[in-house]
Design a protein around this motif. Structure first.
Motif, mmCIF file in Angstrom:
data_model
loop_
_atom_site.group_PDB
_atom_site.id
_atom_site.type_symbol
_atom_site.label_atom_id
_atom_site.label_comp_id
_atom_site.label_asym_id
_atom_site.label_seq_id
_atom_site.Cartn_x
_atom_site.Cartn_y
_atom_site.Cartn_z
ATOM 1 N N ILE A 29 0.365 28.550 13.350
ATOM 2 C CA ILE A 29 1.796 28.781 13.581
ATOM 3 C C ILE A 29 2.502 28.431 12.278
ATOM 4 N N SER A 30 3.190 29.409 11.721
ATOM 5 C CA SER A 30 3.946 29.199 10.485
ATOM 6 C C SER A 30 5.217 30.033 10.559
ATOM 7 N N ASN A 31 6.351 29.408 10.269
ATOM 8 C CA ASN A 31 7.649 30.078 10.399
ATOM 9 C C ASN A 31 7.839 30.641 11.807
ATOM 10 N N HIS A 32 7.359 29.888 12.794
ATOM 11 C CA HIS A 32 7.489 30.235 14.212
ATOM 12 C C HIS A 32 6.838 31.572 14.557
ATOM 13 N N ASP A 55 4.594 24.202 11.104
ATOM 14 C CA ASP A 55 6.046 24.085 11.103
ATOM 15 C C ASP A 55 6.475 22.623 11.269
ATOM 16 N N ALA A 56 7.759 22.365 10.990
ATOM 17 C CA ALA A 56 8.311 21.007 11.086
ATOM 18 C C ALA A 56 8.795 20.674 12.494
ATOM 19 N N SER A 57 8.646 21.612 13.430
ATOM 20 C CA SER A 57 9.057 21.371 14.816
ATOM 21 C C SER A 57 7.880 21.665 15.746
ATOM 22 N N PRO A 74 4.385 19.006 15.342
ATOM 23 C CA PRO A 74 4.580 19.491 13.974
ATOM 24 C C PRO A 74 3.453 19.032 13.042
ATOM 25 N N ASN A 75 3.047 19.925 12.156
ATOM 26 C CA ASN A 75 2.031 19.616 11.143
ATOM 27 C C ASN A 75 0.773 18.992 11.740
ATOM 28 N N HIS A 97 9.833 29.213 20.813
ATOM 29 C CA HIS A 97 10.350 30.263 19.919
ATOM 30 C C HIS A 97 9.833 31.623 20.392
ATOM 31 N N GLN A 98 10.177 31.976 21.613
ATOM 32 C CA GLN A 98 9.650 33.190 22.216
ATOM 33 C C GLN A 98 10.053 34.467 21.502
#
Length: 108
Positions: A29-32, A55-57, A74-75, A97-98
């Motif tokens: 998962i990267s940039n949602h 991602d950070a979330s 996250p991470n 983040h659907q």
């Protein structure tokens, strides 16, 4: 007799190593977004899916089509066991983040 038990023990030890092996596949998962967005996996076997969230979330890996959900902090990474599945296309998504985190397993 002692040799028999030694041989039987070695044979069983070898079987447990092979029995414990399970195929592993990775999603990032990267940039949602899931990468790859479509992941090919074999039909008819159980496998481990490692979901790495860069991602950070947090994100929640989820599929209503193969009935799995797992929060991935996250991470960090999480493992999800899937299958065995019949051949077909099974959708999954990121519940948080659907709009962007969409993907599918292509089971062949």
């Amino acid at each position: 007799m002692r040799g028999f038990f030694l041989a039987a023990g070695l044979m069983l030890a070898g079987m447990s190593v092979h029995a414990g092996e399970i195929p592993e596949y990775k999603l990032v998962i990267s940039n949602h977004r899931y990468q790859p967005a479509e992941l090919k996996v074999p039909a008819g076997i159980k496998f481990r899916l490692v979901v790495e969230n860069r991602d950070a979330s947090p994100e929640e890996f989820e599929s209503t089509e193969f009935n799995r959900e797992k929060i991935v902090m996250p991470n960090s990474s999480a493992q999800v066991y899937v299958g065995p599945l019949a051949a077909g296309r099974y959708k999954f998504f990121g519940d948080f983040h659907q709009d962007t985190a969409q993907g599918a397993l292509l089971v062949e």
